[in-house]
Design a protein around this motif. Structure first.
Motif, PDB file in Angstrom:
ATOM      1  N   LYS A  67      -3.166  -2.604   7.467  1.00  0.00           N
ATOM      2  CA  LYS A  67      -2.134  -2.813   6.449  1.00  0.00           C
ATOM      3  C   LYS A  67      -1.783  -1.521   5.717  1.00  0.00           C
ATOM      4  O   LYS A  67      -0.623  -1.142   5.609  1.00  0.00           O
ATOM      5  CB  LYS A  67      -2.596  -3.866   5.427  1.00  0.00           C
ATOM      6  N   SER A  68      -2.816  -0.829   5.205  1.00  0.00           N
ATOM      7  CA  SER A  68      -2.559   0.372   4.407  1.00  0.00           C
ATOM      8  C   SER A  68      -1.927   1.468   5.258  1.00  0.00           C
ATOM      9  O   SER A  68      -1.041   2.192   4.795  1.00  0.00           O
ATOM     10  CB  SER A  68      -3.851   0.876   3.769  1.00  0.00           C
ATOM     11  N   THR A  69      -2.363   1.574   6.502  1.00  0.00           N
ATOM     12  CA  THR A  69      -1.792   2.566   7.409  1.00  0.00           C
ATOM     13  C   THR A  69      -0.315   2.244   7.660  1.00  0.00           C
ATOM     14  O   THR A  69       0.544   3.132   7.675  1.00  0.00           O
ATOM     15  CB  THR A  69      -2.574   2.578   8.745  1.00  0.00           C
ATOM     16  N   GLY A 103     -10.077   3.471   0.231  1.00  0.00           N
ATOM     17  CA  GLY A 103      -9.523   3.489   1.584  1.00  0.00           C
ATOM     18  C   GLY A 103      -8.008   3.401   1.552  1.00  0.00           C
ATOM     19  O   GLY A 103      -7.324   4.163   2.228  1.00  0.00           O
ATOM     20  N   ASP A 104      -7.484   2.485   0.738  1.00  0.00           N
ATOM     21  CA  ASP A 104      -6.033   2.322   0.634  1.00  0.00           C
ATOM     22  C   ASP A 104      -5.391   3.616   0.175  1.00  0.00           C
ATOM     23  O   ASP A 104      -4.380   4.056   0.708  1.00  0.00           O
ATOM     24  CB  ASP A 104      -5.690   1.210  -0.368  1.00  0.00           C
ATOM     25  N   ARG A 105      -5.999   4.226  -0.848  1.00  0.00           N
ATOM     26  CA  ARG A 105      -5.442   5.461  -1.397  1.00  0.00           C
ATOM     27  C   ARG A 105      -5.439   6.582  -0.362  1.00  0.00           C
ATOM     28  O   ARG A 105      -4.483   7.314  -0.225  1.00  0.00           O
ATOM     29  CB  ARG A 105      -6.268   5.917  -2.604  1.00  0.00           C
ATOM     30  N   LEU A 138       3.834  -4.959  -1.723  1.00  0.00           N
ATOM     31  CA  LEU A 138       2.671  -5.665  -2.249  1.00  0.00           C
ATOM     32  C   LEU A 138       1.701  -5.877  -1.099  1.00  0.00           C
ATOM     33  O   LEU A 138       1.997  -6.610  -0.160  1.00  0.00           O
ATOM     34  CB  LEU A 138       3.179  -7.004  -2.801  1.00  0.00           C
ATOM     35  N   GLU A 139       0.562  -5.179  -1.149  1.00  0.00           N
ATOM     36  CA  GLU A 139      -0.436  -5.322  -0.074  1.00  0.00           C
ATOM     37  C   GLU A 139      -1.605  -6.191  -0.539  1.00  0.00           C
ATOM     38  O   GLU A 139      -2.196  -5.922  -1.574  1.00  0.00           O
ATOM     39  CB  GLU A 139      -0.972  -3.931   0.353  1.00  0.00           C
ATOM     40  N   THR A 140      -1.911  -7.235   0.230  1.00  0.00           N
ATOM     41  CA  THR A 140      -3.108  -8.027  -0.081  1.00  0.00           C
ATOM     42  C   THR A 140      -3.887  -8.273   1.202  1.00  0.00           C
ATOM     43  O   THR A 140      -3.336  -8.294   2.284  1.00  0.00           O
ATOM     44  CB  THR A 140      -2.797  -9.432  -0.669  1.00  0.00           C
TER      45      THR A 140
END
Ligand code: GDP
Ligand code: MG
Length: 329
Positions: free
Chosen positions: A68-70, A104-106, A153-155
């Protein structure tokens, strides 16, 4: 009472004006206050809600590690190339233990860290999970008032709470990955219902085509029992690491946005449903606060609880009384 202007102190007014003017520090500080459930932030949020309605919100959800974050990093890049300003809200349901996940997201989005037209913030609450949905709504209210063009919006798609959070987004992208065999990962039934676009990510690994085919078949069967005018979820293959397929994904997102623009009645329906949930959410927060407050009023809650325990009263009556007393406060 309805529709009255929000009375703000002069310092609150200044704060609201700074946020409307794009001040990131003021924005970040208000987000922290919203996360901690600070009641004194409510007048600011009320004023900001009334300034909103500009941002396009895109939800991205899926199992942990799906990419997701990638993928969000690639979407940021795609929108920035088109000159759009992008804010990202990474919702962290496992808050007390999740320093790692947020980090990790950052890290995945690090290349945008110095771009002042990109804003990345994670949202966590130390309190209840319900508080997370409320806080996410507050953060979206703030970012929308600031007129970010795109708010992502990431969840992590694991529980009912995340389904609730995704309801804030009129466009929901659900990630799938080829996870051995041709099994489509157990998408939570609720997630299946709210997805507008499926991204089969890690398409560079074996089995992705098969997952996409299986999903498409499931969706085709589902569509048979649906009105012909209803949005048909789209399946795209993506490689978030290399960026392959991002163009298809961005196009699918734009198609969904165009569909909503062509069907204003459906867009309105979506917003109404979301606002109903939002009002219920905020009201339940208030009620919980009132119950907690009773505890501190020298035994008031104790007495009430005794009446429930000895059945001289009942929870139905008590909940109505609370509602009635909240409206007279
Ligand atoms: N092979 C492959 N790995 C990917 C792809 N997208 C993401 N990953 C990797 O999957 C891992 C989890 O990615 P992350 O974006 O943190 O997933 P999240 O937990 O869903 O946000 C990282 O090691 C990524 O480098 C992809 O398209 N192909
Ligand atoms: Mg992530």
């Amino acid at each position: 009472m309805v529709g009255q202007e929000v009375a703000l102190s002069s310092s609150d007014r200044q704060w609201v004006d700074r946020i409307l003017g794009g001040d990131l520090r003021a924005c970040t500080r208000l987000i922290s206050r919203a996360e901690s459930g600070d009641e004194a932030a409510i007048p600011l949020l009320r004023a900001l809600y009334r300034e909103g309605g500009h941002s396009k919100i895109i939800g991205v959800s899926g199992p942990p590690g799906a990419g997701k974050s990638t993928l969000v990093d690639q979407l940021i890049h795609w929108y920035r190339k088109r000159g759009l300003r992008v804010a990202v809200v990474a919702v962290d349901p496992s808050s007390p233990f999740s320093g790692g996940a947020v980090l990790g997201d950052r890290v995945r989005m690090l290349r945008h860290a110095t771009d002042s037209n990109v804003f990345i913030r994670s949202v966590a609450t130390r309190g209840s999970l319900g508080g997370l949905t409320r806080a996410t709504g507050d953060v979206l209210t703030i970012l929308d008032a600031m007129r970010w063009d795109i708010v992502i919006l990431e969840t992590v798609g694991v529980g009912q709470n995340e389904v609730e959070i995704m309801r804030y987004a009129p466009v929901v992208v659900i990630l799938q990955t080829p996870g051995g065999g041709d099994e489509v990962q157990a998408v939570k039934a609720g997630m299946m219902e709210i997805a507008h676009v499926f991204a089969v990510n890690k398409a560079d690994t074996p089995g992705a085509e098969k997952v996409a085919q299986t999903l498409s078949k499931m969706l085709a069967i589902r569509a048979e029992s649906r009105p012909a005018t209803e949005w048909r979820p789209v399946v795209v293959l993506t490689e978030a690491l290399s960026g392959r397929g991002i163009e298809d994904l961005a196009q699918a997102i734009e198609e969904r946005q165009a569909y909503l623009a062509q069907h204003p009645e459906l867009e309105r329906e979506h917003r109404e449903r979301q606002l109903q949930a939002r009002v219920a959410e905020l009201a339940s927060v208030e009620l919980r606060k009132m119950i907690a407050q009773l505890t501190s009023e020298s035994g008031a809650l104790r007495a009430r609880m005794n009446s429930l325990l000895d059945r001289s009263s009942d929870p139905y009556e008590f909940s109505r009384e609370l509602l009635a007393s909240s409206s007279s406060r």
